[in-house]
Design a protein around this motif. Structure first.
Motif, PDB file in Angstrom:
ATOM      1  N   VAL A  57     113.395   4.511 -15.597  1.00 58.04           N
ATOM      2  CA  VAL A  57     113.020   5.309 -17.005  1.00 58.04           C
ATOM      3  C   VAL A  57     111.598   5.467 -16.931  1.00 58.04           C
ATOM      4  O   VAL A  57     110.703   4.569 -16.679  1.00 58.04           O
ATOM      5  N   ASP A  58     111.112   6.776 -17.302  1.00 58.42           N
ATOM      6  CA  ASP A  58     109.779   7.035 -17.069  1.00 58.42           C
ATOM      7  C   ASP A  58     109.050   6.770 -16.004  1.00 58.42           C
ATOM      8  O   ASP A  58     107.823   6.132 -15.845  1.00 58.42           O
ATOM      9  N   GLY A  59     109.780   6.621 -14.658  1.00 59.76           N
ATOM     10  CA  GLY A  59     109.166   6.410 -13.577  1.00 59.76           C
ATOM     11  C   GLY A  59     108.920   4.687 -13.120  1.00 59.76           C
ATOM     12  O   GLY A  59     108.301   4.340 -12.376  1.00 59.76           O
ATOM     13  N   VAL A  60     109.465   3.888 -13.865  1.00 69.40           N
ATOM     14  CA  VAL A  60     109.319   2.591 -13.978  1.00 69.40           C
ATOM     15  C   VAL A  60     110.768   1.916 -13.711  1.00 69.40           C
ATOM     16  O   VAL A  60     111.838   2.103 -14.450  1.00 69.40           O
ATOM     17  N   SER A  61     110.787   0.956 -12.844  1.00 77.60           N
ATOM     18  CA  SER A  61     112.105   0.385 -12.578  1.00 77.60           C
ATOM     19  C   SER A  61     112.367  -0.903 -13.876  1.00 77.60           C
ATOM     20  O   SER A  61     111.374  -1.605 -13.924  1.00 77.60           O
ATOM     21  N   ALA A  62     113.390  -0.806 -14.367  1.00 72.48           N
ATOM     22  CA  ALA A  62     113.562  -1.483 -16.053  1.00 72.48           C
ATOM     23  C   ALA A  62     115.164  -1.924 -15.821  1.00 72.48           C
ATOM     24  O   ALA A  62     116.026  -1.391 -15.404  1.00 72.48           O
ATOM     25  N   THR A  63     115.308  -2.817 -16.894  1.00 73.42           N
ATOM     26  CA  THR A  63     116.563  -3.629 -17.262  1.00 73.42           C
ATOM     27  C   THR A  63     116.542  -3.041 -18.644  1.00 73.42           C
ATOM     28  O   THR A  63     115.939  -2.887 -19.670  1.00 73.42           O
ATOM     29  N   LEU A  64     117.812  -2.252 -18.783  1.00 72.76           N
ATOM     30  CA  LEU A  64     118.202  -1.894 -20.235  1.00 72.76           C
ATOM     31  C   LEU A  64     118.850  -3.159 -20.859  1.00 72.76           C
ATOM     32  O   LEU A  64     119.801  -3.859 -20.319  1.00 72.76           O
ATOM     33  N   TYR A  65     118.561  -3.564 -22.364  1.00 69.05           N
ATOM     34  CA  TYR A  65     118.950  -4.724 -23.039  1.00 69.05           C
ATOM     35  C   TYR A  65     119.529  -4.046 -24.215  1.00 69.05           C
ATOM     36  O   TYR A  65     118.861  -3.070 -24.692  1.00 69.05           O
ATOM     37  N   SER A  66     120.801  -4.503 -24.724  1.00 67.95           N
ATOM     38  CA  SER A  66     121.156  -4.079 -26.052  1.00 67.95           C
ATOM     39  C   SER A  66     120.724  -5.289 -26.888  1.00 67.95           C
ATOM     40  O   SER A  66     120.942  -6.535 -26.419  1.00 67.95           O
ATOM     41  N   VAL A  67     120.410  -4.913 -28.031  1.00 63.86           N
ATOM     42  CA  VAL A  67     120.268  -5.884 -29.261  1.00 63.86           C
ATOM     43  C   VAL A  67     121.015  -5.526 -30.450  1.00 63.86           C
ATOM     44  O   VAL A  67     121.008  -4.446 -30.681  1.00 63.86           O
ATOM     45  N   HIS A  68     121.568  -6.484 -30.911  1.00 61.39           N
ATOM     46  CA  HIS A  68     122.498  -6.213 -32.117  1.00 61.39           C
ATOM     47  C   HIS A  68     122.235  -7.280 -33.153  1.00 61.39           C
ATOM     48  O   HIS A  68     122.029  -8.500 -32.885  1.00 61.39           O
ATOM     49  N   ALA A  69     122.113  -6.971 -34.338  1.00 62.72           N
ATOM     50  CA  ALA A  69     121.671  -7.902 -35.470  1.00 62.72           C
ATOM     51  C   ALA A  69     122.526  -7.325 -36.727  1.00 62.72           C
ATOM     52  O   ALA A  69     122.719  -6.215 -37.135  1.00 62.72           O
ATOM     53  N   GLU A  70     123.001  -8.511 -37.585  1.00 64.86           N
ATOM     54  CA  GLU A  70     123.571  -7.847 -38.894  1.00 64.86           C
ATOM     55  C   GLU A  70     122.765  -8.650 -40.002  1.00 64.86           C
ATOM     56  O   GLU A  70     122.646  -9.937 -39.829  1.00 64.86           O
ATOM     57  N   SER A  71     122.505  -8.156 -40.985  1.00 60.55           N
ATOM     58  CA  SER A  71     122.132  -8.962 -42.250  1.00 60.55           C
ATOM     59  C   SER A  71     122.257  -8.073 -43.534  1.00 60.55           C
ATOM     60  O   SER A  71     122.063  -6.920 -43.708  1.00 60.55           O
ATOM     61  N   ASP A  72     122.988  -8.842 -44.522  1.00 58.45           N
ATOM     62  CA  ASP A  72     123.225  -8.337 -45.757  1.00 58.45           C
ATOM     63  C   ASP A  72     123.846  -6.843 -45.645  1.00 58.45           C
ATOM     64  O   ASP A  72     123.521  -5.966 -46.488  1.00 58.45           O
ATOM     65  N   GLY A  73     124.772  -6.671 -44.608  1.00 59.91           N
ATOM     66  CA  GLY A  73     125.507  -5.640 -44.733  1.00 59.91           C
ATOM     67  C   GLY A  73     124.872  -4.439 -43.909  1.00 59.91           C
ATOM     68  O   GLY A  73     125.589  -3.414 -43.785  1.00 59.91           O
ATOM     69  N   ILE A  74     123.767  -4.659 -43.336  1.00 65.85           N
ATOM     70  CA  ILE A  74     122.915  -3.670 -42.646  1.00 65.85           C
ATOM     71  C   ILE A  74     123.160  -4.257 -41.416  1.00 65.85           C
ATOM     72  O   ILE A  74     122.964  -5.513 -40.721  1.00 65.85           O
TER      73      ILE A  74
END
Length: 163
Positions: free
Chosen positions: A108-125
């Motif tokens: 991505v953007d010319g850079v070798s990268a690892t894609l991470y997904s991040v998930h969080a839940e708090s007070d209904g958000i």
């Protein structure tokens, strides 16, 4: 105001999440390390903020390693947040629990990268974000969440003129 929202776009994805019942995994260590590493090097970030559908605002941020500058509406301002405060907040954020997962490697953007997904839940958000981390430098390249997409570069970073 989009400039206030993007003051710390890289940490926004995890900055308000309190202790959760989500399992912490080793992928979160890579995300935490990338966010802390970013505070030790100069960077230039470009962000697209869409708070209202169909209305997009562009912002920029430059971090010199000591000071954070925000451009909004064509004007640069220096953030009142110090680098020590930014590091302290990120270290506090990194103590919080979330779920992270390494998804795939890609360029991505010319850079070798690892894609991470991040998930969080708090007070209904529910907060879901994606972060591409450079495989060679261990720094964020792109961060995406619902209303913000930020791209970061780490070369030729110069503090802007503030008037």
């Amino acid at each position: 105001n989009a400039s206030r929202i993007c003051v710390m776009c890289t940490t926004l994805a995890v900055s308000f999440v309190p202790e959760l019942g989500l399992a912490e995994d080793s992928s979160c260590e890579a995300v935490h390390a990338a966010q802390l590493n970013q505070l030790s090097v100069p960077y230039h970030g470009h962000s697209t903020v869409t708070l209202v559908p169909g209305r997009t605002e562009l912002t920029e941020e430059i971090y010199t390693g000591k000071s954070l500058y925000i451009m909004h509406g064509g004007k640069w301002t220096m953030s009142p947040i110090t680098s020590a405060e930014m590091r302290e907040q990120q270290e506090e954020n990194n103590k919080r629990k979330m779920a992270c997962r390494a998804m795939r490697d890609e360029t991505v953007d010319g850079v070798s990268a690892t894609l991470y997904s991040v998930h969080a839940e708090s007070d209904g958000i529910v907060l879901d974000a994606q972060m591409w981390i450079s495989k060679s430098a261990g720094l964020p390249v792109i961060m995406k969440m619902s209303a913000i997409e930020s791209h970061y570069v780490y070369t030729d970073v110069v503090a802007p003129s503030v008037h």
